[in-house]
Motif scaffolding. Structure first.
Motif, PDB file in Angstrom:
ATOM      1  N   ALA A 158       0.842  -1.210   0.000  1.00  0.00           N
ATOM      2  CA  ALA A 158       0.000   0.000   0.000  1.00  0.00           C
ATOM      3  C   ALA A 158       0.870   1.250   0.000  1.00  0.00           C
ATOM      4  O   ALA A 158       0.571   2.235  -0.696  1.00  0.00           O
ATOM      5  CB  ALA A 158      -0.908  -0.013   1.226  1.00  0.00           C
ATOM      6  N   THR A 159       1.979   1.205   0.767  1.00  0.00           N
ATOM      7  CA  THR A 159       2.901   2.353   0.802  1.00  0.00           C
ATOM      8  C   THR A 159       3.515   2.573  -0.576  1.00  0.00           C
ATOM      9  O   THR A 159       3.621   3.711  -1.062  1.00  0.00           O
ATOM     10  CB  THR A 159       4.031   2.090   1.820  1.00  0.00           C
ATOM     11  N   LEU A 160       3.896   1.445  -1.212  1.00  0.00           N
ATOM     12  CA  LEU A 160       4.514   1.529  -2.541  1.00  0.00           C
ATOM     13  C   LEU A 160       3.551   2.162  -3.545  1.00  0.00           C
ATOM     14  O   LEU A 160       3.933   3.056  -4.316  1.00  0.00           O
ATOM     15  CB  LEU A 160       4.911   0.115  -2.992  1.00  0.00           C
ATOM     16  N   ASP A 161       2.264   1.721  -3.510  1.00  0.00           N
ATOM     17  CA  ASP A 161       1.251   2.273  -4.421  1.00  0.00           C
ATOM     18  C   ASP A 161       1.143   3.779  -4.256  1.00  0.00           C
ATOM     19  O   ASP A 161       1.144   4.536  -5.231  1.00  0.00           O
ATOM     20  CB  ASP A 161      -0.120   1.635  -4.138  1.00  0.00           C
ATOM     21  N   THR A 162       1.051   4.207  -2.996  1.00  0.00           N
ATOM     22  CA  THR A 162       0.881   5.637  -2.715  1.00  0.00           C
ATOM     23  C   THR A 162       2.079   6.435  -3.235  1.00  0.00           C
ATOM     24  O   THR A 162       1.918   7.465  -3.904  1.00  0.00           O
ATOM     25  CB  THR A 162       0.747   5.864  -1.194  1.00  0.00           C
ATOM     26  N   LEU A 163       3.285   5.922  -2.946  1.00  0.00           N
ATOM     27  CA  LEU A 163       4.490   6.657  -3.354  1.00  0.00           C
ATOM     28  C   LEU A 163       4.607   6.701  -4.881  1.00  0.00           C
ATOM     29  O   LEU A 163       4.988   7.729  -5.452  1.00  0.00           O
ATOM     30  CB  LEU A 163       5.737   6.010  -2.734  1.00  0.00           C
ATOM     31  N   LYS A 164       4.245   5.561  -5.536  1.00  0.00           N
ATOM     32  CA  LYS A 164       4.304   5.518  -7.008  1.00  0.00           C
ATOM     33  C   LYS A 164       3.368   6.559  -7.605  1.00  0.00           C
ATOM     34  O   LYS A 164       3.725   7.301  -8.516  1.00  0.00           O
ATOM     35  CB  LYS A 164       3.881   4.120  -7.496  1.00  0.00           C
ATOM     36  N   PHE A 165       2.142   6.593  -7.062  1.00  0.00           N
ATOM     37  CA  PHE A 165       1.148   7.558  -7.563  1.00  0.00           C
ATOM     38  C   PHE A 165       1.676   8.983  -7.427  1.00  0.00           C
ATOM     39  O   PHE A 165       1.598   9.789  -8.349  1.00  0.00           O
ATOM     40  CB  PHE A 165      -0.159   7.386  -6.780  1.00  0.00           C
ATOM     41  N   MET A 166       2.274   9.267  -6.257  1.00  0.00           N
ATOM     42  CA  MET A 166       2.771  10.626  -6.023  1.00  0.00           C
ATOM     43  C   MET A 166       3.926  10.954  -6.965  1.00  0.00           C
ATOM     44  O   MET A 166       4.035  12.072  -7.470  1.00  0.00           O
ATOM     45  CB  MET A 166       3.212  10.779  -4.557  1.00  0.00           C
ATOM     46  N   ALA A 167       4.792   9.953  -7.239  1.00  0.00           N
ATOM     47  CA  ALA A 167       5.936  10.195  -8.124  1.00  0.00           C
ATOM     48  C   ALA A 167       5.477  10.425  -9.563  1.00  0.00           C
ATOM     49  O   ALA A 167       5.979  11.313 -10.256  1.00  0.00           O
ATOM     50  CB  ALA A 167       6.890   9.008  -8.054  1.00  0.00           C
ATOM     51  N   ASN A 168       4.478   9.625 -10.020  1.00  0.00           N
ATOM     52  CA  ASN A 168       4.025   9.739 -11.412  1.00  0.00           C
ATOM     53  C   ASN A 168       3.272  11.033 -11.675  1.00  0.00           C
ATOM     54  O   ASN A 168       3.288  11.549 -12.784  1.00  0.00           O
ATOM     55  CB  ASN A 168       3.119   8.554 -11.779  1.00  0.00           C
ATOM     56  N   THR A 169       2.573  11.523 -10.681  1.00  0.00           N
ATOM     57  CA  THR A 169       1.765  12.727 -10.900  1.00  0.00           C
ATOM     58  C   THR A 169       2.498  13.988 -10.463  1.00  0.00           C
ATOM     59  O   THR A 169       1.902  15.053 -10.355  1.00  0.00           O
ATOM     60  CB  THR A 169       0.447  12.629 -10.117  1.00  0.00           C
ATOM     61  N   TYR A 170       3.798  13.871 -10.196  1.00  0.00           N
ATOM     62  CA  TYR A 170       4.560  15.043  -9.743  1.00  0.00           C
ATOM     63  C   TYR A 170       4.683  16.054 -10.873  1.00  0.00           C
ATOM     64  O   TYR A 170       4.980  15.708 -12.005  1.00  0.00           O
ATOM     65  CB  TYR A 170       5.951  14.615  -9.277  1.00  0.00           C
ATOM     66  N   GLN A 171       4.424  17.334 -10.540  1.00  0.00           N
ATOM     67  CA  GLN A 171       4.604  18.411 -11.512  1.00  0.00           C
ATOM     68  C   GLN A 171       5.336  19.545 -10.827  1.00  0.00           C
ATOM     69  O   GLN A 171       5.156  19.766  -9.626  1.00  0.00           O
ATOM     70  CB  GLN A 171       3.239  18.921 -11.990  1.00  0.00           C
ATOM     71  N   SER A 172       6.106  20.256 -11.606  1.00  0.00           N
ATOM     72  CA  SER A 172       6.789  21.409 -11.005  1.00  0.00           C
ATOM     73  C   SER A 172       5.762  22.506 -10.732  1.00  0.00           C
ATOM     74  O   SER A 172       4.680  22.532 -11.332  1.00  0.00           O
ATOM     75  CB  SER A 172       7.877  21.924 -11.946  1.00  0.00           C
TER      76      SER A 172
END
Ligand SMILES: [Zn+2]
Length: 329
Positions: free
Chosen positions: A20-34
Motif C-alpha cells: 500500500a505504501t509503494l502504491d501511494t508513493l508511485k502515484f505521487m511520483a508519477n503525478t509530480y509536476q513542477s
C-alpha cells in the motif's frame, strides 16, 4: 500452533502495508509536476480527481496499518530461552495460551535469579568491608562456625560472660524481661547508663540515659505487675506497647538523647551479619569511649562545649570525640 498462525497473519499484514505504501508513493511520483506547470494549468477538475485518488490511497494505507497493529497485539514474545527443567513441559500444554502459569513462572524465576545475584554482591561487599576493618580479628575467628540470630539463651549468657572479662570497668547485666529478647544493662563509670536490646546477637535497639536516670521498670518485679494488670501481655509486642515499659522512653537530657541517636547509627556501622559476636564487641568498645564524655575536648575545635553540648559524636574507628558540628566527613 496458534502462535504460528498469528505470526503468519502478522507477516502478511506487513507485506500488505508495504505494497500500500509503494502504491501511494508511485502515484505521487508519477503525478509530480513542477510548481510552474501547476500554475499554468490550474484546471480545477483535474486537481479534484488527483486529491480524490490520493485520499483513497491513503485510506487504504491507514486500513492496512491498523490491521498490522491488530496482528501485533496478538503476538507475544517466545519464552523458551530460559531453562526451567521439567516445568518447561507446561509450555507444551495446548491450553498454554489460556493460562498464565508459564509466563508467571518465568517472571518469578527472573526475580529469584536477580535476588540471588544481588545477595551475592551484597555478601561480597560486606565481607570486603568487614575484613578490611578487622583483618586481624577475622584471621583468628575465620574457623569459627558462622552464628545466626537463633542462638539459645545459654550460649548468649556464655558469650556475654566472656565479653564482661574484657570490659571489666563497664558492668554488663543480662536481663530478659521480654522472653527471647536479651537486654544488656550497662553502666559506664559515672557517666551514663545504657540498655542494648539483642535479638540473638544482633543489636536491635540502644537507649542511653544519664547516670542518675534508671531503667527500673525493666525489673522482674515490675514485669509481674504488668502481667497482673494485663494478663494478655504474653508476647513482646504486647509488652512493649504497655505504657509502663521504659526501653523506649528517651532521656530527659538532650546530651543523652543525641548519644542515643549516634548509638543507633553506630549499630548500622558495626553490623556484621556473619560475625555478630565481634560486631557487639566493637560496638561496646566504641561505647566505652563515652566514659570521658564530660572531660574530653573536641579533636577539632579543642574545646569542651559547643552550643552548650559536649563532644557527643565519637569516631567509629578511632573513637576520638568530636562535636556533632565538628565531625569529619
Ligand atoms: Zn568541636
Amino acid at each position: 500452533m496458534e502462535n504460528l498462525n498469528t505470526i503468519n497473519s502478522a507477516l502478511k499484514a506487513v507485506s500488505l502495508v508495504r505494497s500500500a505504501t509503494l502504491d501511494t508513493l508511485k502515484f505521487m511520483a508519477n503525478t509530480y509536476q513542477s510548481s510552474k506547470d501547476v500554475e499554468a494549468e490550474m484546471d480545477p477538475n483535474k486537481n479534484n480527481s488527483y486529491m480524490g485518488e490520493l485520499s483513497s490511497l491513503s485510506n487504504v494505507l491507514e486500513t492496512r496499518v491498523r490491521e498490522l497493529e491488530t496482528a501485533c497485539t496478538l503476538l507475544y514474545p517466545t519464552l523458551s530461552s530460559i531453562n526451567l527443567a521439567n516445568t518447561e513441559l507446561i509450555a507444551q500444554d495446548p491450553n498454554y495460551e489460556k493460562t498464565t502459569w508459564y509466563p508467571d513462572m518465568v517472571i518469578s524465576y527472573r526475580w529469584l535469579s536477580n535476588t540471588q545475584e544481588y545477595s551475592t554482591l551484597a555478601f561480597q561487599a560486606l565481607q570486603t568491608k568487614f575484613s578490611k576493618r578487622n583483618s586481624r580479628y577475622r584471621q583468628r575467628t575465620s574457623n569459627r562456625v558462622i552464628q545466626n540470630h537463633n542462638l539459645n539463651n545459654h550460649s548468649i549468657d556464655i558469650f556475654i560472660g566472656q565479653l564482661q572479662r574484657s570490659f571489666d570497668t563497664m558492668p554488663i547485666e543480662v536481663v530478659r524481661p521480654f522472653g527471647v529478647f536479651t537486654v544488656l544493662k550497662i553502666v559506664l563509670d559515672r557517666t551514663l547508663r545504657a540498655v542494648i536490646v539483642l535479638r540473638g546477637l544482633v543489636i536491635e535497639w540502644v537507649l542511653v540515659k544519664s547516670f542518675e536516670e534508671n531503667f527500673e521498670k525493666l525489673t522482674s518485679n515490675n514485669l509481674a505487675k504488668i502481667s497482673e494488670r494485663n494478663p494478655y501481655a504474653t508476647n513482646f509486642i504486647d509488652l512493649i506497647q504497655d505504657d509502663t515499659m521504659d526501653i523506649w522512653k528517651p532521656s530527659r537530657y538532650k546530651v543523652f538523647r543525641t548519644i542515643t541517636d549516634h548509638c543507633n547509627a553506630a549499630i548500622l556501622h558495626f553490623y556484621a551479619p556473619f560475625q555478630m559476636d565481634s560486631a557487639i564487641k566493637y560496638f561496646l568498645q566504641w561505647l566505652r569511649s563515652y566514659s570521658t564524655l564530660f572531660s574530653a575536648v573536641c579533636r577539632k575545635c579543642d574545646s569542651r562545649l559547643l552550643n552548650d553540648m559536649p563532644p557527643t559524636w565519637h569516631d567509629f574507628r578511632t573513637h576520638e570525640p568530636y562535636h556533632f558540628e565538628c565531625r569529619p566527613y
